[in-house]
Motif scaffolding. Structure first.
Motif, mmCIF file in Angstrom:
data_model
loop_
_atom_site.group_PDB
_atom_site.id
_atom_site.type_symbol
_atom_site.label_atom_id
_atom_site.label_comp_id
_atom_site.label_asym_id
_atom_site.label_seq_id
_atom_site.Cartn_x
_atom_site.Cartn_y
_atom_site.Cartn_z
ATOM 1 N N ARG A 366 2.483 4.900 0.001
ATOM 2 C CA ARG A 366 2.668 3.728 -0.854
ATOM 3 C C ARG A 366 2.770 2.435 -0.035
ATOM 4 O O ARG A 366 2.154 1.424 -0.378
ATOM 5 C CB ARG A 366 3.943 3.940 -1.689
ATOM 6 C CG ARG A 366 4.266 2.815 -2.660
ATOM 7 C CD ARG A 366 5.637 3.041 -3.287
ATOM 8 N NE ARG A 366 5.955 2.068 -4.310
ATOM 9 C CZ ARG A 366 5.698 2.210 -5.605
ATOM 10 N NH1 ARG A 366 5.123 3.317 -6.026
ATOM 11 N NH2 ARG A 366 6.016 1.258 -6.465
ATOM 12 N N LYS A 367 3.540 2.487 1.043
ATOM 13 C CA LYS A 367 3.749 1.283 1.842
ATOM 14 C C LYS A 367 2.461 0.770 2.479
ATOM 15 O O LYS A 367 2.337 -0.425 2.763
ATOM 16 C CB LYS A 367 4.795 1.547 2.921
ATOM 17 C CG LYS A 367 6.202 1.735 2.380
ATOM 18 C CD LYS A 367 7.193 1.999 3.506
ATOM 19 C CE LYS A 367 8.607 2.176 2.965
ATOM 20 N NZ LYS A 367 9.585 2.454 4.053
ATOM 21 N N VAL A 368 1.527 1.658 2.718
ATOM 22 C CA VAL A 368 0.250 1.255 3.300
ATOM 23 C C VAL A 368 -0.576 0.469 2.292
ATOM 24 O O VAL A 368 -1.257 -0.507 2.631
ATOM 25 C CB VAL A 368 -0.522 2.485 3.812
ATOM 26 C CG1 VAL A 368 -1.922 2.093 4.276
ATOM 27 C CG2 VAL A 368 0.246 3.161 4.932
ATOM 28 N N LEU A 369 -0.523 0.881 1.033
ATOM 29 C CA LEU A 369 -1.330 0.241 -0.012
ATOM 30 C C LEU A 369 -0.781 -1.120 -0.440
ATOM 31 O O LEU A 369 -1.537 -1.981 -0.889
ATOM 32 C CB LEU A 369 -1.424 1.152 -1.235
ATOM 33 C CG LEU A 369 -2.145 2.483 -1.033
ATOM 34 C CD1 LEU A 369 -1.995 3.354 -2.285
ATOM 35 C CD2 LEU A 369 -3.616 2.247 -0.721
ATOM 36 N N LEU A 370 0.517 -1.328 -0.313
ATOM 37 C CA LEU A 370 1.139 -2.538 -0.853
ATOM 38 C C LEU A 370 0.558 -3.828 -0.290
ATOM 39 O O LEU A 370 0.464 -4.839 -0.998
ATOM 40 C CB LEU A 370 2.653 -2.512 -0.597
ATOM 41 C CG LEU A 370 3.453 -1.426 -1.316
ATOM 42 C CD1 LEU A 370 4.929 -1.543 -0.956
ATOM 43 C CD2 LEU A 370 3.269 -1.531 -2.828
ATOM 44 N N SER A 371 0.143 -3.821 0.965
ATOM 45 C CA SER A 371 -0.347 -5.045 1.598
ATOM 46 C C SER A 371 -1.857 -5.217 1.478
ATOM 47 O O SER A 371 -2.426 -6.148 2.055
ATOM 48 C CB SER A 371 0.035 -5.058 3.076
ATOM 49 O OG SER A 371 -0.519 -3.938 3.742
ATOM 50 N N SER A 372 -2.517 -4.346 0.732
ATOM 51 C CA SER A 372 -3.974 -4.441 0.604
ATOM 52 C C SER A 372 -4.360 -5.545 -0.378
ATOM 53 O O SER A 372 -3.605 -5.887 -1.287
ATOM 54 C CB SER A 372 -4.554 -3.102 0.145
ATOM 55 O OG SER A 372 -4.073 -2.758 -1.146
ATOM 56 N N PRO A 373 -5.546 -6.157 -0.225
ATOM 57 C CA PRO A 373 -5.967 -7.235 -1.118
ATOM 58 C C PRO A 373 -6.308 -6.721 -2.516
ATOM 59 O O PRO A 373 -6.882 -5.642 -2.667
ATOM 60 C CB PRO A 373 -7.208 -7.797 -0.418
ATOM 61 C CG PRO A 373 -7.741 -6.647 0.384
ATOM 62 C CD PRO A 373 -6.540 -5.882 0.831
#
Length: 411
Positions: A366-373
């Motif tokens: 989840r934490k990896v996806l949060l900063s995606s555009p």
């Protein structure tokens, strides 16, 4: 002959259009005259730029003096003005960053792929001394490199083996005057302290030339370590869009120096940093990655996931970042698709991922996806191409960012 020395340290084939940065001091003035000679001989269009930092009253007149000399050499000249200092922080560091930013923007606007800079053996020696004072390692003590990329522009330093005295003698011989910057005598600055220290070290044989030779020796060692780091990274790292996954067992088995270089390369590539984090921060990151712990570092985040660790962009630095479609988001992502009113690009964040029902199917934390555009209209999520909801929009890394494994060789 100085011209031949300079030419030998430039690319074998010069681009048809080339920039040169000239402050008016002896080093850059000599460089302008040498490059003008080289450009005439090789049919190169040469362009001159002077950065006026606006910090001294004399700066504007000095830029005009450079413009006059450039005109005498039939070279186009432009003065670039910096007005961004707020009086806070390290003045020399901010001025240097602004100088490179302005020069790069100027070069890109004129379609110049490279800018030639006037750093000399004296500058190299001063740099080595200052980095010694900071307990730098191989990379730091290898000094300034002959070629460095700044965005899409290459910065060339062909005079790192030439001393200031040689350049001044050359200018005297051809009857050209230069400007003496009073800040070059201000011992409040570390570089000037290093310059004074060199004078005291001369009786020991520690000169600008010997320190330049040391830097060149260490540069060869740096290149070998960078190649080893790149080869090792290819074995233990997988690139997943703009994120990296690291095999922890493979990482732990590498020498400490190679682990350090891989972390620096990863953080620099993902966060777009000009300079690596502090050594103590890198040491903590090595320990956290090896132990499978979560840790923020330099605008990035280490996220353990079973036997591997993800290195991704941290949400905090991009959480409030907003751009339009087709604009560079976080200076690395380009979102393409319909451009509509009230449609913008923002980080996916918690509010976005809550609108996705099947993000877990991607196999990413989840934490990896949060900063995606992601593409938004108000608070409604329209697309999250990296999180499984492409919609009408697509995302790709900017062409300005190098391929990850290639970028390791530049650190």
């Amino acid at each position: 002959m100085l011209r031949d020395t300079v030419r030998a340290h430039l690319p074998e084939t010069l681009p048809p259009r080339l920039g040169v940065a000239v402050s008016g001091g002896s080093d850059s003035t000599a460089l302008m005259h040498l490059m003008a000679d080289i450009a005439r001989r090789e049919g190169i269009a040469l362009f001159v730029a002077t950065v006026d930092h606006g910090l001294r009253d004399e700066a504007a007149d000095e830029a005009k003096a450079v413009a006059t000399q450039a005109q005498e050499l039939a070279l186009p000249h432009e003065t670039l003005r910096w007005q961004g200092w707020d009086g806070l922080g390290n003045l020399q560091d901010q001025a240097r960053r602004a100088r490179y930013r302005l020069l790069t923007q100027w070069a890109e606007a004129l379609g110049l792929g490279s800018i030639v800079l006037g750093h000399t053996a004296d500058d190299q020696a001063e740099t080595v001394l200052m980095r010694l004072a900071r307990s730098s390692g191989v990379s730091g003590l290898s000094g300034m490199v002959h070629v460095r990329s700044q965005g899409n522009v290459s910065l060339l330093r062909p005079m790192l083996s030439v001393t200031r005295a040689e350049l001044r003698n050359n200018l005297t011989d051809i009857g050209v005057k230069w400007i003496e910057d009073p800040s070059n005598r201000d011992i409040r600055f570390d570089r000037i302290k290093a310059r004074k220290a060199l004078e005291q070290l001369d009786p020991l044989g520690i000169t600008a030339q010997t320190l330049t030779d040391v830097a060149e020796n260490l540069e060869r060692a740096r290149e070998a370590l960078a190649q080893y780091a790149q080869d090792s990274a290819r074995q233990i790292i997988r690139v997943d869009g703009g994120d990296l996954t690291v095999d922890r067992k493979g990482f732990v088995g590498l020498p400490e120096e190679i682990r350090r270089r891989i972390i620096i390369a990863a953080v620099t590539w993902i966060a777009g940093r000009d300079y690596p984090p502090r050594q103590s921060t890198i040491d903590r990151a090595q320990q956290a990655l090896s132990a499978g712990q979560t840790l923020p570092i330099g605008g990035c985040l280490l996220v353990p996931d079973r036997e591997k660790t993800w290195i991704c962009r941290e949400l905090k630095p991009v959480g409030e970042l907003v751009t339009g479609v087709a604009e560079a988001w976080d200076d690395r992502w380009i979102v393409t698709g319909p451009v509509r009113p009230n449609v913008e690009v923002r980080a996916l964040g918690e509010s976005g991922i809550s609108q996705l029902s099947d993000w877990r199917d991607l196999g990413k934390p989840r934490k990896v996806l949060l900063s995606s555009p992601a593409v938004w209209s108000g608070e409604t999520l329209l697309a999250a191409p990296l999180a499984g909801l492409p919609g009408e929009w697509h995302v790709k890394l900017s062409d300005k960012r190098p391929e990850f494994f290639a970028s390791i060789l530049s650190h």
